[in-house]
Scaffold this motif. Sequence first.
Motif, PDB file in Angstrom:
ATOM      1  N   THR A 159     -25.543  22.122 -22.868  1.00  0.00           N
ATOM      2  CA  THR A 159     -26.202  23.386 -22.559  1.00  0.00           C
ATOM      3  C   THR A 159     -27.405  23.481 -23.478  1.00  0.00           C
ATOM      4  O   THR A 159     -27.269  23.441 -24.695  1.00  0.00           O
ATOM      5  N   ARG A 204     -28.140  23.953 -17.735  1.00  0.00           N
ATOM      6  CA  ARG A 204     -26.897  23.190 -17.798  1.00  0.00           C
ATOM      7  C   ARG A 204     -26.641  22.609 -16.415  1.00  0.00           C
ATOM      8  O   ARG A 204     -26.854  23.285 -15.405  1.00  0.00           O
ATOM      9  N   TYR A 216     -20.623  28.536 -21.055  1.00  0.00           N
ATOM     10  CA  TYR A 216     -20.959  27.497 -20.077  1.00  0.00           C
ATOM     11  C   TYR A 216     -19.923  26.369 -20.110  1.00  0.00           C
ATOM     12  O   TYR A 216     -19.609  25.792 -19.076  1.00  0.00           O
TER      13      TYR A 216
END
Length: 160
Positions: free
Chosen positions: A3, A17, A146
């Motif tokens: 990320t 990402r 994420y």
Amino acid sequence: MVTLLTTPADRELVVTRTFDAPVGRVWEAWTRPGQVREWYGVSELVTFVTEVDLRVGGAWRWGQRGPGGQEIVFSGRYEEVVAPERLVYTERFEQMPDAEPVRVILTFDPTPLGGTALTSTSFWPTTESRDQALAAGMEAGVREQYDRLAGFLGRSGGPP
């Protein structure tokens, strides 16, 4: 996957990402409350609210609660909804109700191998407000969130 957070302009923050899941699957994970609840936020907090009214002018609200009862809640309104490619929305930290909202453009782009490149470009009211959020730990939180989304996508699998 990595990320990546960058600050290409004074009031801008870009998070990118790539996820090993098709665009439609990542879109659903981001826009369906039951799925958001599975990955949103950081693991040491409990997600207690995920509301999504996915239409132009519709509101969204996502929040977590800590062990001591403190709440971290973000909310906003959708300005543009182009399924499954693009979301544009405002984002406000409810614990700072007088702060001007951040404007976010989220794009879901297919990759050559069938994955999704997710790009979040946020425009902050001031450079200082963006830098304060980053200094307060936002980067670590975004990276964990994420990672959690990637884990959820891996567990839930399958098209769309």
